[in-house]
Scaffold this motif. Structure first.
Motif, mmCIF file in Angstrom:
data_model
loop_
_atom_site.group_PDB
_atom_site.id
_atom_site.type_symbol
_atom_site.label_atom_id
_atom_site.label_comp_id
_atom_site.label_asym_id
_atom_site.label_seq_id
_atom_site.Cartn_x
_atom_site.Cartn_y
_atom_site.Cartn_z
ATOM 1 N N SER A 13 108.297 64.899 -38.717
ATOM 2 C CA SER A 13 107.082 64.297 -38.190
ATOM 3 C C SER A 13 107.066 62.784 -38.430
ATOM 4 O O SER A 13 106.702 62.007 -37.537
ATOM 5 N N GLN A 14 107.490 62.366 -39.612
ATOM 6 C CA GLN A 14 107.541 60.939 -39.924
ATOM 7 C C GLN A 14 108.546 60.214 -39.045
ATOM 8 O O GLN A 14 108.304 59.089 -38.598
ATOM 9 N N VAL A 15 109.701 60.879 -38.810
ATOM 10 C CA VAL A 15 110.721 60.277 -37.949
ATOM 11 C C VAL A 15 110.189 60.120 -36.530
ATOM 12 O O VAL A 15 110.362 59.069 -35.896
ATOM 13 N N ARG A 16 109.540 61.156 -36.003
ATOM 14 C CA ARG A 16 108.984 61.095 -34.654
ATOM 15 C C ARG A 16 107.927 60.012 -34.538
ATOM 16 O O ARG A 16 107.889 59.253 -33.559
ATOM 17 N N ARG A 17 107.061 59.897 -35.552
ATOM 18 C CA ARG A 17 106.030 58.853 -35.529
ATOM 19 C C ARG A 17 106.675 57.471 -35.520
ATOM 20 O O ARG A 17 106.245 56.573 -34.782
ATOM 21 N N ALA A 18 107.700 57.283 -36.358
ATOM 22 C CA ALA A 18 108.402 55.996 -36.415
ATOM 23 C C ALA A 18 109.066 55.674 -35.078
ATOM 24 O O ALA A 18 109.081 54.513 -34.644
ATOM 25 N N GLU A 19 109.605 56.684 -34.418
ATOM 26 C CA GLU A 19 110.234 56.474 -33.109
ATOM 27 C C GLU A 19 109.205 56.031 -32.078
ATOM 28 O O GLU A 19 109.477 55.143 -31.259
ATOM 29 N N LEU A 20 108.035 56.640 -32.115
ATOM 30 C CA LEU A 20 106.976 56.261 -31.176
ATOM 31 C C LEU A 20 106.509 54.825 -31.434
ATOM 32 O O LEU A 20 106.233 54.067 -30.489
ATOM 33 N N ILE A 21 106.415 54.443 -32.690
ATOM 34 C CA ILE A 21 106.019 53.071 -33.018
ATOM 35 C C ILE A 21 107.078 52.091 -32.537
ATOM 36 O O ILE A 21 106.763 51.036 -31.972
ATOM 37 N N ALA A 22 108.355 52.418 -32.745
ATOM 38 C CA ALA A 22 109.443 51.541 -32.288
ATOM 39 C C ALA A 22 109.401 51.372 -30.773
ATOM 40 O O ALA A 22 109.583 50.259 -30.250
ATOM 41 N N THR A 23 109.132 52.460 -30.061
ATOM 42 C CA THR A 23 109.006 52.384 -28.604
ATOM 43 C C THR A 23 107.826 51.507 -28.216
ATOM 44 O O THR A 23 107.922 50.665 -27.314
ATOM 45 N N GLY A 24 106.706 51.693 -28.900
ATOM 46 C CA GLY A 24 105.513 50.904 -28.611
ATOM 47 C C GLY A 24 105.720 49.418 -28.843
ATOM 48 O O GLY A 24 105.229 48.586 -28.070
ATOM 49 N N ARG A 25 106.460 49.077 -29.882
ATOM 50 C CA ARG A 25 106.721 47.659 -30.156
ATOM 51 C C ARG A 25 107.476 47.030 -28.999
ATOM 52 O O ARG A 25 107.214 45.887 -28.610
ATOM 53 N N LYS A 26 108.432 47.763 -28.439
ATOM 54 C CA LYS A 26 109.186 47.232 -27.300
ATOM 55 C C LYS A 26 108.301 47.120 -26.065
ATOM 56 O O LYS A 26 108.353 46.123 -25.339
ATOM 57 N N LEU A 27 107.469 48.119 -25.838
ATOM 58 C CA LEU A 27 106.607 48.100 -24.664
ATOM 59 C C LEU A 27 105.593 46.962 -24.717
ATOM 60 O O LEU A 27 105.412 46.217 -23.749
ATOM 61 N N PHE A 28 104.915 46.811 -25.864
ATOM 62 C CA PHE A 28 103.896 45.771 -25.980
ATOM 63 C C PHE A 28 104.510 44.378 -26.087
ATOM 64 O O PHE A 28 103.814 43.381 -25.914
ATOM 65 N N ALA A 29 105.805 44.312 -26.353
ATOM 66 C CA ALA A 29 106.484 43.015 -26.354
ATOM 67 C C ALA A 29 106.630 42.471 -24.939
ATOM 68 O O ALA A 29 106.668 41.258 -24.729
ATOM 69 N N ASP A 30 106.723 43.365 -23.962
ATOM 70 C CA ASP A 30 106.974 42.960 -22.580
ATOM 71 C C ASP A 30 105.758 43.099 -21.667
ATOM 72 O O ASP A 30 105.735 42.525 -20.583
ATOM 73 N N THR A 31 104.763 43.873 -22.095
ATOM 74 C CA THR A 31 103.621 44.175 -21.232
ATOM 75 C C THR A 31 102.328 44.019 -22.016
ATOM 76 O O THR A 31 102.269 44.377 -23.198
ATOM 77 N N SER A 32 101.306 43.488 -21.365
ATOM 78 C CA SER A 32 100.030 43.293 -22.051
ATOM 79 C C SER A 32 99.379 44.630 -22.384
ATOM 80 O O SER A 32 99.659 45.656 -21.746
ATOM 81 N N TYR A 33 98.493 44.604 -23.346
ATOM 82 C CA TYR A 33 97.795 45.812 -23.784
ATOM 83 C C TYR A 33 97.059 46.475 -22.619
ATOM 84 O O TYR A 33 97.163 47.680 -22.403
#
Length: 242
Positions: A13-33
């Motif tokens: 569960s912790q690994v999956r949560r960390a993966e989702l956060i890593a994905t989100g960091r990339k997405l919000f780096a390129d696209t506005s909220y």
């Protein structure tokens, strides 16, 4: 489910949560909220939208978790190595700070500016990271995290200048040489690399610590490292002097 199975499920569960956060960091780096919907996020992450709601409750909760993760990385990188001599630790703290800003520009801008529409919760996270960074600098300079109010105000003033300078630096370097540029390299238009800017900020901090010592005698500036005695020390990389 036995204890071993519970631990395994928790770790996954912790690994999956960390993966989702890593994905989100990339997405919000390129696209506005505002431009990202939960459907977009789920599609890019390759998961069901319900999984994101399960871990973060809402899009806002997801965004705040990403900001908090970014802050934790910034603080960890800036904290440096506590066993180093004071002067070297301060150098490492500033270099770690600039390294993070250079390689995580969107996250850095969010942390420093307060995020979407000056979000109150993101502003609170920003204020907390500022306090942690000021305490880290104080510990590197004086060997303790708590300092008298006047000394703290001076360090906050220096850090505010660092934030503005860093925002300008990553913006100009991004426009001129791209985000993949070597941090040590100077741009074609003369914008400093990370090493050169770091040396300048260290020099400015040394001046701030000297002034603090004049106004707050119980906070004397740390001694210059031996190799800097009788030389320009921190200013060498800035002036280019041998």
């Amino acid at each position: 489910m036995n204890n071993s199975q519970q631990r395994g499920a928790s770790e996954r569960s912790q690994v999956r949560r960390a993966e989702l956060i890593a994905t989100g960091r990339k997405l919000f780096a390129d696209t506005s909220y505002d431009a990202l919907s939960m459907d977009d996020i789920a599609k890019q992450a390759g998961v069901a939208k319900g999984l994101i709601y399960y871990y973060f409750k809402s899009k806002r909760g997801y965004y705040l978790a990403i900001v908090e993760d970014s802050v934790a990385e910034l603080v960890a990188r800036a904290a440096g190595e506590p066993d180093l001599p004071k002067a070297e630790r301060v150098r490492r703290t500033i270099d770690g700070y600039l390294h993070y800003a250079e390689h995580h520009q969107a996250a850095y801008r969010t942390i420093v500016t307060g995020g979407v529409g000056s979000d109150a919760e993101v502003l609170a996270i920003r204020d907390a990271v500022r306090e942690e960074l000021v305490a880290t600098i104080a510990e590197g300079a004086y060997g303790r995290r708590a300092v008298p109010p006047l000394a703290r105000l001076a360090l906050v003033g220096w850090l505010s200048g660092v934030e503005g300078t860093t925002l300008e630096w990553i913006g100009t370097r991004d426009a001129e040489v791209g985000t993949g540029a070597d941090g040590a390299a100077e741009s074609a238009a003369g914008q400093p690399g990370r090493d050169r800017l770091g040396a300048l900020l260290v020099r400015q901090l040394r001046a701030t610590l000297t002034v603090i010592g004049e106004f707050v005698p119980e906070c004397p500036p740390p001694p210059l490292p031996e190799e800097a005695s009788g030389t320009m020390g921190d200013l060498d990389p800035v002036t280019g002097r041998p």
